[in-house]
Write a protein that holds these residues in place. Structure first.
Motif, PDB file in Angstrom:
ATOM      1  N   THR A  51      44.313  49.118  37.048  1.00 29.27           N
ATOM      2  CA  THR A  51      44.976  50.491  37.643  1.00 29.27           C
ATOM      3  C   THR A  51      46.402  50.308  37.862  1.00 29.27           C
ATOM      4  O   THR A  51      47.028  51.260  37.412  1.00 29.27           O
ATOM      5  CB  THR A  51      44.484  50.463  38.927  1.00 29.27           C
ATOM      6  OG1 THR A  51      43.097  50.582  38.703  1.00 29.27           O
ATOM      7  CG2 THR A  51      44.875  51.641  39.815  1.00 29.27           C
ATOM      8  N   VAL A  52      47.051  49.259  38.063  1.00 30.95           N
ATOM      9  CA  VAL A  52      48.406  49.193  38.141  1.00 30.95           C
ATOM     10  C   VAL A  52      49.018  49.215  36.658  1.00 30.95           C
ATOM     11  O   VAL A  52      50.059  49.871  36.490  1.00 30.95           O
ATOM     12  CB  VAL A  52      48.834  47.907  38.750  1.00 30.95           C
ATOM     13  CG1 VAL A  52      50.251  47.472  38.678  1.00 30.95           C
ATOM     14  CG2 VAL A  52      48.323  47.577  40.061  1.00 30.95           C
ATOM     15  N   MET A  53      48.701  48.575  35.842  1.00 30.81           N
ATOM     16  CA  MET A  53      49.073  48.592  34.320  1.00 30.81           C
ATOM     17  C   MET A  53      49.025  50.060  34.016  1.00 30.81           C
ATOM     18  O   MET A  53      50.048  50.285  33.081  1.00 30.81           O
ATOM     19  CB  MET A  53      48.409  47.623  33.672  1.00 30.81           C
ATOM     20  CG  MET A  53      48.673  46.277  33.918  1.00 30.81           C
ATOM     21  SD  MET A  53      48.319  44.913  32.653  1.00 30.81           S
ATOM     22  CE  MET A  53      46.520  44.880  33.091  1.00 30.81           C
ATOM     23  N   VAL A  54      47.937  50.766  33.865  1.00 25.86           N
ATOM     24  CA  VAL A  54      47.802  52.104  33.637  1.00 25.86           C
ATOM     25  C   VAL A  54      48.677  52.888  34.317  1.00 25.86           C
ATOM     26  O   VAL A  54      49.253  53.822  33.757  1.00 25.86           O
ATOM     27  CB  VAL A  54      46.369  52.496  33.791  1.00 25.86           C
ATOM     28  CG1 VAL A  54      46.357  54.065  33.200  1.00 25.86           C
ATOM     29  CG2 VAL A  54      45.483  51.739  32.513  1.00 25.86           C
ATOM     30  N   ALA A  55      48.821  52.980  35.592  1.00 25.56           N
ATOM     31  CA  ALA A  55      49.706  53.727  36.242  1.00 25.56           C
ATOM     32  C   ALA A  55      50.984  53.534  36.043  1.00 25.56           C
ATOM     33  O   ALA A  55      51.891  54.447  36.299  1.00 25.56           O
ATOM     34  CB  ALA A  55      49.458  53.285  37.754  1.00 25.56           C
ATOM     35  N   VAL A  56      51.547  52.460  35.866  1.00 19.58           N
ATOM     36  CA  VAL A  56      52.998  52.266  35.286  1.00 19.58           C
ATOM     37  C   VAL A  56      53.170  52.376  33.524  1.00 19.58           C
ATOM     38  O   VAL A  56      54.351  52.147  33.513  1.00 19.58           O
ATOM     39  CB  VAL A  56      53.604  50.775  36.038  1.00 19.58           C
ATOM     40  CG1 VAL A  56      53.599  50.727  37.317  1.00 19.58           C
ATOM     41  CG2 VAL A  56      52.985  49.550  35.338  1.00 19.58           C
ATOM     42  N   GLY A  68      34.489  58.212  29.023  1.00 18.18           N
ATOM     43  CA  GLY A  68      34.778  59.339  30.258  1.00 18.18           C
ATOM     44  C   GLY A  68      34.453  58.857  31.462  1.00 18.18           C
ATOM     45  O   GLY A  68      34.699  59.462  32.256  1.00 18.18           O
ATOM     46  N   TRP A  69      33.619  57.731  31.564  1.00 21.00           N
ATOM     47  CA  TRP A  69      33.320  57.379  32.636  1.00 21.00           C
ATOM     48  C   TRP A  69      34.666  56.352  33.162  1.00 21.00           C
ATOM     49  O   TRP A  69      35.093  55.360  32.421  1.00 21.00           O
ATOM     50  CB  TRP A  69      32.354  56.360  32.674  1.00 21.00           C
ATOM     51  CG  TRP A  69      30.915  57.259  32.417  1.00 21.00           C
ATOM     52  CD1 TRP A  69      30.778  58.406  31.918  1.00 21.00           C
ATOM     53  CD2 TRP A  69      29.622  56.637  32.524  1.00 21.00           C
ATOM     54  NE1 TRP A  69      29.430  58.549  31.894  1.00 21.00           N
ATOM     55  CE2 TRP A  69      28.574  57.630  32.434  1.00 21.00           C
ATOM     56  CE3 TRP A  69      28.878  55.437  33.245  1.00 21.00           C
ATOM     57  CZ2 TRP A  69      27.465  57.422  32.457  1.00 21.00           C
ATOM     58  CZ3 TRP A  69      27.618  55.324  33.345  1.00 21.00           C
ATOM     59  CH2 TRP A  69      26.772  56.321  32.983  1.00 21.00           C
ATOM     60  N   MET A  70      34.952  56.495  34.368  1.00 20.82           N
ATOM     61  CA  MET A  70      36.415  55.970  35.040  1.00 20.82           C
ATOM     62  C   MET A  70      35.950  55.247  36.421  1.00 20.82           C
ATOM     63  O   MET A  70      35.176  55.848  37.286  1.00 20.82           O
ATOM     64  CB  MET A  70      37.357  57.102  34.976  1.00 20.82           C
ATOM     65  CG  MET A  70      37.885  57.604  33.866  1.00 20.82           C
ATOM     66  SD  MET A  70      38.287  56.663  32.440  1.00 20.82           S
ATOM     67  CE  MET A  70      40.013  56.862  32.812  1.00 20.82           C
ATOM     68  N   ILE A  71      36.754  54.325  36.743  1.00 20.47           N
ATOM     69  CA  ILE A  71      36.891  53.770  38.070  1.00 20.47           C
ATOM     70  C   ILE A  71      38.248  54.038  38.458  1.00 20.47           C
ATOM     71  O   ILE A  71      38.937  53.130  37.936  1.00 20.47           O
ATOM     72  CB  ILE A  71      36.311  52.438  38.249  1.00 20.47           C
ATOM     73  CG1 ILE A  71      34.807  52.060  37.841  1.00 20.47           C
ATOM     74  CG2 ILE A  71      36.591  51.819  39.535  1.00 20.47           C
ATOM     75  CD1 ILE A  71      34.506  50.969  37.501  1.00 20.47           C
ATOM     76  N   GLY A  72      38.635  55.060  39.217  1.00 19.08           N
ATOM     77  CA  GLY A  72      40.026  55.376  39.344  1.00 19.08           C
ATOM     78  C   GLY A  72      40.533  55.920  38.074  1.00 19.08           C
ATOM     79  O   GLY A  72      40.054  56.940  37.313  1.00 19.08           O
ATOM     80  N   ILE A  73      41.413  55.195  37.682  1.00 21.65           N
ATOM     81  CA  ILE A  73      42.168  55.527  36.065  1.00 21.65           C
ATOM     82  C   ILE A  73      41.724  54.592  35.166  1.00 21.65           C
ATOM     83  O   ILE A  73      42.206  54.608  33.998  1.00 21.65           O
ATOM     84  CB  ILE A  73      43.611  55.713  36.219  1.00 21.65           C
ATOM     85  CG1 ILE A  73      44.419  54.440  36.808  1.00 21.65           C
ATOM     86  CG2 ILE A  73      43.786  56.699  37.275  1.00 21.65           C
ATOM     87  CD1 ILE A  73      45.767  54.629  36.914  1.00 21.65           C
ATOM     88  N   VAL A  74      40.802  53.662  35.476  1.00 25.59           N
ATOM     89  CA  VAL A  74      40.534  52.737  34.696  1.00 25.59           C
ATOM     90  C   VAL A  74      39.124  52.877  33.822  1.00 25.59           C
ATOM     91  O   VAL A  74      38.152  53.158  34.700  1.00 25.59           O
ATOM     92  CB  VAL A  74      40.274  51.195  35.277  1.00 25.59           C
ATOM     93  CG1 VAL A  74      39.750  50.163  34.448  1.00 25.59           C
ATOM     94  CG2 VAL A  74      41.633  50.898  36.023  1.00 25.59           C
ATOM     95  N   PRO A  75      39.049  53.114  32.442  1.00 27.89           N
ATOM     96  CA  PRO A  75      37.736  53.324  31.859  1.00 27.89           C
ATOM     97  C   PRO A  75      36.777  51.959  32.120  1.00 27.89           C
ATOM     98  O   PRO A  75      37.167  51.027  32.276  1.00 27.89           O
ATOM     99  CB  PRO A  75      38.123  53.390  30.372  1.00 27.89           C
ATOM    100  CG  PRO A  75      39.459  52.728  30.409  1.00 27.89           C
ATOM    101  CD  PRO A  75      40.072  52.853  31.536  1.00 27.89           C
ATOM    102  N   VAL A  76      35.481  52.395  32.014  1.00 26.72           N
ATOM    103  CA  VAL A  76      34.508  51.316  32.320  1.00 26.72           C
ATOM    104  C   VAL A  76      34.683  50.469  31.251  1.00 26.72           C
ATOM    105  O   VAL A  76      33.903  49.402  31.415  1.00 26.72           O
ATOM    106  CB  VAL A  76      33.297  52.167  32.561  1.00 26.72           C
ATOM    107  CG1 VAL A  76      33.090  52.670  33.969  1.00 26.72           C
ATOM    108  CG2 VAL A  76      32.591  52.868  31.632  1.00 26.72           C
ATOM    109  N   GLU A  77      34.822  50.929  29.901  1.00 28.68           N
ATOM    110  CA  GLU A  77      34.813  49.925  28.865  1.00 28.68           C
ATOM    111  C   GLU A  77      35.508  48.817  28.996  1.00 28.68           C
ATOM    112  O   GLU A  77      35.591  47.608  28.525  1.00 28.68           O
ATOM    113  CB  GLU A  77      35.265  50.672  27.800  1.00 28.68           C
ATOM    114  CG  GLU A  77      34.414  51.982  26.994  1.00 28.68           C
ATOM    115  CD  GLU A  77      34.717  53.182  27.635  1.00 28.68           C
ATOM    116  OE1 GLU A  77      34.161  54.084  27.086  1.00 28.68           O
ATOM    117  OE2 GLU A  77      35.344  53.322  28.755  1.00 28.68           O
ATOM    118  N   ASP A  78      36.890  48.779  30.102  1.00 24.46           N
ATOM    119  CA  ASP A  78      37.521  47.708  30.232  1.00 24.46           C
ATOM    120  C   ASP A  78      36.920  46.866  31.030  1.00 24.46           C
ATOM    121  O   ASP A  78      37.241  45.516  31.149  1.00 24.46           O
ATOM    122  CB  ASP A  78      38.745  48.093  31.092  1.00 24.46           C
ATOM    123  CG  ASP A  78      40.153  48.081  30.285  1.00 24.46           C
ATOM    124  OD1 ASP A  78      39.941  48.382  29.017  1.00 24.46           O
ATOM    125  OD2 ASP A  78      41.174  48.569  30.887  1.00 24.46           O
TER     126      ASP A  78
END
Length: 102
Positions: A51-56, A68-78
């Motif tokens: 989340t931090v890395m995607v946000a910055v 298309g499935w996300m946890i916040g801004i993190v894709p579930v694939e991660d």
């Protein structure tokens, strides 16, 4: 190839090693609890730090390749990577450690 397909392919070897370890060594409930706890901690850490890395804007995803499935801004694939590590390492330990040392 989509991120989900890549994550699925990445999970196959750890799942196979875990299945082999379970069939050959029949781990006790304690092993399952510790492995599940390890995976849970790794998942939480992955969600927080991704989340931090995607946000910055350290990295971006091609949204056409995401499920298309996300946890916040993190894709579930991660989440495949911490699951793979959380399964593979304890399973290898189970397979490679002599029974009397476990």
């Amino acid at each position: 190839m989509s991120y989900a397909a890549l994550a699925g392919l990445f999970l196959l070897p750890p799942l196979a090693v875990t299945a082999l370890a379970v069939l050959l060594r029949r781990p006790r409930a304690r092993w399952w609890l510790l492995t599940a706890g390890t995976i849970a901690v790794l998942l939480v850490l992955t969600i927080v730090f991704d989340t931090v890395m995607v946000a910055v804007d350290l990295f971006r995803y091609d949204h056409s390749l995401l499920s298309g499935w996300m946890i916040g801004i993190v894709p579930v694939e991660d989440l495949a990577w911490p699951i793979a590590a959380g399964l593979l390492l304890p399973s290898l330990w189970l397979l490679l450690t002599p029974t009397e040392e476990r």
